[in-house]
Scaffold this motif. Structure first.
Motif, PDB file in Angstrom:
ATOM      1  N   ASP A 158       0.772  -1.373   0.212  1.00  0.00           N
ATOM      2  CA  ASP A 158      -0.404   0.144  -0.371  1.00  0.00           C
ATOM      3  C   ASP A 158       0.013   1.140   0.107  1.00  0.00           C
ATOM      4  OD1 ASP A 158      -2.528   1.387   0.295  1.00  0.00           O
ATOM      5  OD2 ASP A 158      -3.449   0.025   1.404  1.00  0.00           O
ATOM      6  N   LEU A 159       0.176   2.583   0.075  1.00  0.00           N
ATOM      7  CA  LEU A 159       0.832   3.605   0.421  1.00  0.00           C
ATOM      8  C   LEU A 159      -0.133   5.157   0.648  1.00  0.00           C
ATOM      9  CD1 LEU A 159       3.445   5.793  -1.346  1.00  0.00           C
ATOM     10  CD2 LEU A 159       1.348   6.164  -3.263  1.00  0.00           C
ATOM     11  N   ASP A 160       0.996   5.087   1.711  1.00  0.00           N
ATOM     12  CA  ASP A 160       0.658   6.111   2.549  1.00  0.00           C
ATOM     13  C   ASP A 160       1.348   7.622   2.082  1.00  0.00           C
ATOM     14  OD1 ASP A 160      -2.326   5.293   3.198  1.00  0.00           O
ATOM     15  OD2 ASP A 160      -0.369   4.477   4.982  1.00  0.00           O
ATOM     16  N   VAL A 161       1.034   8.997   2.657  1.00  0.00           N
ATOM     17  CA  VAL A 161       2.139  10.503   2.351  1.00  0.00           C
ATOM     18  C   VAL A 161       1.649  11.338   3.701  1.00  0.00           C
ATOM     19  CG1 VAL A 161       2.576  10.203   0.190  1.00  0.00           C
ATOM     20  CG2 VAL A 161      -0.118  11.704   0.823  1.00  0.00           C
ATOM     21  N   LEU A 162       2.852  11.482   4.509  1.00  0.00           N
ATOM     22  CA  LEU A 162       2.935  12.203   5.587  1.00  0.00           C
ATOM     23  C   LEU A 162       3.209  13.187   5.322  1.00  0.00           C
ATOM     24  CD1 LEU A 162       2.987  11.960   8.958  1.00  0.00           C
ATOM     25  CD2 LEU A 162       5.136  11.656   8.370  1.00  0.00           C
ATOM     26  N   LEU A 163       2.282  14.638   5.406  1.00  0.00           N
ATOM     27  CA  LEU A 163       2.508  15.898   4.634  1.00  0.00           C
ATOM     28  C   LEU A 163       2.344  17.065   6.156  1.00  0.00           C
ATOM     29  CD1 LEU A 163      -0.301  14.866   2.441  1.00  0.00           C
ATOM     30  CD2 LEU A 163       1.091  15.613   1.969  1.00  0.00           C
ATOM     31  N   ARG A 164       3.022  17.776   6.214  1.00  0.00           N
ATOM     32  CA  ARG A 164       3.145  19.270   6.997  1.00  0.00           C
ATOM     33  C   ARG A 164       3.067  19.869   5.985  1.00  0.00           C
ATOM     34  NH1 ARG A 164       4.349  16.002  11.401  1.00  0.00           N
ATOM     35  NH2 ARG A 164       6.333  14.342  11.036  1.00  0.00           N
ATOM     36  N   GLY A 165       2.031  20.886   7.318  1.00  0.00           N
ATOM     37  CA  GLY A 165       1.888  21.784   6.584  1.00  0.00           C
ATOM     38  C   GLY A 165       0.510  22.321   6.910  1.00  0.00           C
ATOM     39  N   ALA A 166       0.723  24.036   7.840  1.00  0.00           N
ATOM     40  CA  ALA A 166      -1.370  23.681   8.324  1.00  0.00           C
ATOM     41  C   ALA A 166      -1.801  24.469   6.973  1.00  0.00           C
ATOM     42  CB  ALA A 166      -0.936  25.722   8.427  1.00  0.00           C
ATOM     43  N   GLY A 167      -1.671  24.420   5.721  1.00  0.00           N
ATOM     44  CA  GLY A 167      -2.579  24.884   4.460  1.00  0.00           C
ATOM     45  C   GLY A 167      -3.578  23.434   4.084  1.00  0.00           C
ATOM     46  N   VAL A 168      -2.618  22.602   4.161  1.00  0.00           N
ATOM     47  CA  VAL A 168      -2.867  21.389   3.551  1.00  0.00           C
ATOM     48  C   VAL A 168      -3.809  20.330   4.919  1.00  0.00           C
ATOM     49  CG1 VAL A 168      -0.788  19.715   4.324  1.00  0.00           C
ATOM     50  CG2 VAL A 168      -2.149  18.935   2.104  1.00  0.00           C
ATOM     51  N   ALA A 169      -3.463  20.758   6.167  1.00  0.00           N
ATOM     52  CA  ALA A 169      -4.084  20.284   6.967  1.00  0.00           C
ATOM     53  C   ALA A 169      -5.650  21.177   7.060  1.00  0.00           C
ATOM     54  CB  ALA A 169      -3.019  20.607   8.042  1.00  0.00           C
ATOM     55  N   ARG A 170      -5.590  22.302   6.682  1.00  0.00           N
ATOM     56  CA  ARG A 170      -7.166  22.481   7.335  1.00  0.00           C
ATOM     57  C   ARG A 170      -7.818  22.551   5.551  1.00  0.00           C
ATOM     58  NH1 ARG A 170      -7.699  26.501   3.294  1.00  0.00           N
ATOM     59  NH2 ARG A 170      -5.469  27.053   3.215  1.00  0.00           N
ATOM     60  N   LYS A 171      -7.203  21.969   4.324  1.00  0.00           N
ATOM     61  CA  LYS A 171      -8.010  21.154   3.493  1.00  0.00           C
ATOM     62  C   LYS A 171      -8.208  20.257   3.690  1.00  0.00           C
ATOM     63  CE  LYS A 171      -6.132  23.642   0.281  1.00  0.00           C
ATOM     64  NZ  LYS A 171      -7.483  24.196  -0.842  1.00  0.00           N
ATOM     65  N   LEU A 172      -7.271  18.490   4.726  1.00  0.00           N
ATOM     66  CA  LEU A 172      -7.935  17.534   4.580  1.00  0.00           C
ATOM     67  C   LEU A 172      -9.219  18.042   5.894  1.00  0.00           C
ATOM     68  CD1 LEU A 172      -4.437  15.898   4.070  1.00  0.00           C
ATOM     69  CD2 LEU A 172      -6.490  15.681   3.158  1.00  0.00           C
ATOM     70  N   THR A 173      -8.506  18.396   6.953  1.00  0.00           N
ATOM     71  CA  THR A 173      -9.736  18.965   7.935  1.00  0.00           C
ATOM     72  C   THR A 173     -11.276  19.239   7.030  1.00  0.00           C
ATOM     73  OG1 THR A 173      -8.447  19.069   9.702  1.00  0.00           O
ATOM     74  CG2 THR A 173     -10.925  19.843  10.081  1.00  0.00           C
ATOM     75  N   ARG A 174     -11.497  20.214   6.795  1.00  0.00           N
ATOM     76  CA  ARG A 174     -12.377  20.483   5.762  1.00  0.00           C
ATOM     77  C   ARG A 174     -12.894  19.014   4.815  1.00  0.00           C
ATOM     78  NH1 ARG A 174     -11.610  23.997   1.142  1.00  0.00           N
ATOM     79  NH2 ARG A 174     -10.572  22.933   0.131  1.00  0.00           N
ATOM     80  N   ALA A 175     -12.641  18.306   4.151  1.00  0.00           N
ATOM     81  CA  ALA A 175     -12.769  17.380   3.843  1.00  0.00           C
ATOM     82  C   ALA A 175     -13.342  16.168   4.665  1.00  0.00           C
ATOM     83  CB  ALA A 175     -11.593  16.715   2.951  1.00  0.00           C
ATOM     84  N   PHE A 176     -12.618  16.058   5.653  1.00  0.00           N
ATOM     85  CA  PHE A 176     -13.529  15.648   6.776  1.00  0.00           C
ATOM     86  C   PHE A 176     -14.345  15.904   7.621  1.00  0.00           C
ATOM     87  CE2 PHE A 176     -13.881  15.258  11.380  1.00  0.00           C
ATOM     88  CZ  PHE A 176     -13.637  12.947  11.878  1.00  0.00           C
ATOM     89  N   SER A 177     -15.122  16.908   8.022  1.00  0.00           N
ATOM     90  CA  SER A 177     -16.063  17.876   8.040  1.00  0.00           C
ATOM     91  C   SER A 177     -16.926  17.517   7.330  1.00  0.00           C
ATOM     92  CB  SER A 177     -15.443  19.890   8.164  1.00  0.00           C
ATOM     93  OG  SER A 177     -14.640  19.596   9.592  1.00  0.00           O
ATOM     94  N   GLN A 178     -17.437  17.520   5.947  1.00  0.00           N
ATOM     95  CA  GLN A 178     -18.036  17.161   5.525  1.00  0.00           C
ATOM     96  C   GLN A 178     -18.678  16.493   5.478  1.00  0.00           C
ATOM     97  OE1 GLN A 178     -16.375  18.351   1.421  1.00  0.00           O
ATOM     98  NE2 GLN A 178     -16.476  20.640   1.335  1.00  0.00           N
ATOM     99  N   GLN A 179     -18.097  15.641   5.502  1.00  0.00           N
ATOM    100  CA  GLN A 179     -18.463  13.877   6.201  1.00  0.00           C
ATOM    101  C   GLN A 179     -18.987  13.720   7.039  1.00  0.00           C
ATOM    102  OE1 GLN A 179     -18.929  11.647   3.329  1.00  0.00           O
ATOM    103  NE2 GLN A 179     -20.188  10.853   5.117  1.00  0.00           N
ATOM    104  N   TRP A 180     -18.256  14.444   8.150  1.00  0.00           N
ATOM    105  CA  TRP A 180     -18.469  14.488   9.154  1.00  0.00           C
ATOM    106  C   TRP A 180     -19.781  14.924   9.685  1.00  0.00           C
ATOM    107  CZ3 TRP A 180     -16.831  12.622  14.256  1.00  0.00           C
ATOM    108  CH2 TRP A 180     -17.824  12.869  15.134  1.00  0.00           C
ATOM    109  N   ASP A 181     -20.273  16.169   9.380  1.00  0.00           N
ATOM    110  CA  ASP A 181     -21.104  16.823   9.156  1.00  0.00           C
ATOM    111  C   ASP A 181     -22.560  16.545   8.342  1.00  0.00           C
ATOM    112  OD1 ASP A 181     -19.902  18.729  10.689  1.00  0.00           O
ATOM    113  OD2 ASP A 181     -19.555  20.027   9.188  1.00  0.00           O
ATOM    114  N   SER A 182     -22.150  15.791   7.314  1.00  0.00           N
ATOM    115  CA  SER A 182     -23.345  15.008   6.268  1.00  0.00           C
ATOM    116  C   SER A 182     -24.774  14.393   7.438  1.00  0.00           C
ATOM    117  CB  SER A 182     -22.698  14.569   5.742  1.00  0.00           C
ATOM    118  OG  SER A 182     -23.384  13.284   4.722  1.00  0.00           O
TER     119      SER A 182
END
Length: 513
Positions: free
Chosen positions: A200-224
């Motif tokens: 398999d494959l994962d990527v580890l990411l550092r940076g507030a901008g990409v963390a914000r974007k992935l949190t937004r993606a998470f929250s869209q499903q969380w709030d669904s």
């Protein structure tokens, strides 16, 4: 077992019922007449705000688990975590134990799991309920009972489809991990521990901008509306078991010995022992990042991932390397690839064969469809895994500049029904590193990898198979595909018959519709 049967049922419905809506045509396809990468770069920038990120590639199961464990146990403020499978096994219990410990330290935690992929039954259901009582907010996406109710009330069995397939971990608004791995033994163990451990494959990411974007993606499903809050139920015995699992995993990763039940439980995880103690600094790459996120199509028919991927392929000038566990394509997708092929774009695709796949239903279509794909896309080379280790990475490299990593498979479930997330990373150095992973497997040759090949017989487009599944798969395994092929209804053209089967199901279930 219930989880496996449920997943099999949903995959079967996907094969029967997705047909005509895998990728919707909503934009004309025009090749870019400009420089080698200018069109691709413009397409990349048009899909989402571009932000900087520092990226590390997590190819090995051990490294990915060590980094995931470090992120969770080192969290100081907040954690957002979503997954399709959170398993009732030593890895799943230890992970929940780590979350419990962080919650006790005041970390704010959200956990989102799929109602079918995660087998929330018995003691493990109690573990999730206890976690919800310990300060962790837990939501379940579309439990099986809700899916059945939707299918019955709408008289449409395809309403059972649609899962939370994202795998997102965001910690403290700065660090993120995304990719193909679920939380289960087969995604953590090494090949020496478990012959069927996933590649398999994962990527580890550092940076507030990409963390914000992935949190937004998470929250869209969380709030669904598809996500239901789990009712908390404290259980002191469960709390002790979770803490014991956490301590055992921490000791194992530190290289310490275990005894009794813990030693037995970790027998299949020998390769990760000492992973923390022996950890080396990861090679990292500076990249520019975008995030494409599609919610469950049961809730929203907007599909930024599929649409974005099509636009990127349309803008590709020269070459695509792609890896997908499953390769089941609609006519629309084949047309996209064929158009690119006519422009001279070369494709190299790595997927599973019947020997390596964990999904006989998808293979039932693939063994019929692969010659059709190669015939329609003459610039494609198709490689397959040849050992019991399932290829599970979902990634692509376009024009040696843009890398795509995420949860999206080239199959009906990802293209038309599940929630999916893909991160786009613009970095030539990173693209080269990612492409070399799969190329090393291909270069090792049989039995690790085979190339399926056709021979063209004349100007009319006739082809014959030079090398295919029959040339390396045991006859007994191919015989097992006969039943799912009959169920799915695969015949001359997989796409046409899938569509016909979908119509047949609807006529049987709802003849008046």
């Amino acid at each position: 077992m219930w989880r496996l049967l449920s997943i099999a049922t949903i995959v079967l419905l996907a094969m029967l019922g997705v047909g005509t809506w895998l990728l919707r045509e909503n934009a004309s396809r025009r090749p870019s007449p400009e420089g080698p990468t200018s069109g691709l770069r413009r397409a990349f920038e048009s899909l989402d705000e571009v932000v900087p990120a520092r990226v590390a590639v997590l190819s090995e199961n051990r490294a990915s688990w060590v980094e995931r464990w470090r992120l969770v146990t080192g969290a100081r403020d907040r954690i957002s975590f979503s997954t399709f499978i959170l398993a009732d096994d030593p890895v799943g219990w230890a992970f929940l134990g780590a979350l419990q410990e962080r919650a006790r330290s005041g970390v704010r935690i959200r956990v989102l799991v799929d109602g079918v992929g995660t087998e929330a039954e018995g003691a493990f259901a109690g573990a999730l309920e206890h976690l919800a009582a310990s300060g962790v907010r837990v939501k379940i996406v579309r439990p099986m009972a809700d899916r059945i109710m939707d299918a019955v009330s709408h008289l449409d069995p395809t309403d059972m489809m649609g899962s939370e397939h994202d795998k997102i971990l965001v910690v403290d608004g700065e660090s993120s991990l995304v990719g193909g791995r679920n939380v289960a033994v087969e995604y953590v163990a090494g090949g020496g521990d478990l012959p069927t451990a996933f590649l398999d494959l994962d990527v580890l990411l550092r940076g507030a901008g990409v963390a914000r974007k992935l949190t937004r993606a998470f929250s869209q499903q969380w709030d669904s509306e598809a996500s239901a809050t789990l009712k908390p139920r404290p259980d002191p015995a469960i709390a002790e078991r979770l803490e014991a699992a956490r301590r055992a995993m921490a000791m194992w990763l530190e290289g310490r010995s275990l005894s009794g039940e813990s030693r037995v439980a970790f027998a299949r995880l020998g390769s990760i022992r000492g992973g923390l103690a022996e950890r080396r600094e990861l090679e990292t790459f500076d990249a520019e990042a975008i995030v494409l996120d599609s919610r469950i199509r049961h809730v929203s028919d907007v599909d930024p991932v599929s649409d974005g991927l099509r636009r990127l392929v349309d803008a590709t000038n020269a070459f695509v390397w792609a890896e997908s566990p499953y390769l089941v394509l609609s006519d629309e997708v084949v047309d996209v690839l064929s158009d690119a092929s006519e422009r001279g774009v070369r494709f190299e695709v790595l997927t599973n064969s019947p020997v390596s796949s964990d999904n006989l239903l998808s293979q039932a279509v693939f063994v019929v469809q692969w010659p059709e794909i190669l015939a329609a896309v003459p610039t494609m080379r198709l490689y397959v895994g040849g050992t019991p280790r399932t290829l599970h990475a979902k990634m692509a490299v376009l024009d040696e500049r843009l890398s795509l990593v995420g949860t999206y498979n080239l199959d009906p479930l990802s293209m038309a029904t599940n929630s999916e997330v893909v991160i786009g990373l613009w970095s030539p150095a990173l693209a080269e590193t990612l492409a070399q992973r799969g190329r090393r497997l291909v270069a090792s040759g049989p039995p690790a990898a085979y190339e399926y090949q056709l021979r063209r017989l004349g100007e009319r487009g006739e082809v014959e198979v030079v090398f295919g599944p029959e040339d390396h798969c045991p006859p007994s395994l191919l015989a097992k595909l006969a039943v799912p092929r009959a169920v799915v209804g695969v015949a001359d053209t997989a796409g046409d018959v899938v569509e016909a089967a979908a119509e047949g199901v609807r006529e049987i279930v709802a003849p008046d519709r």
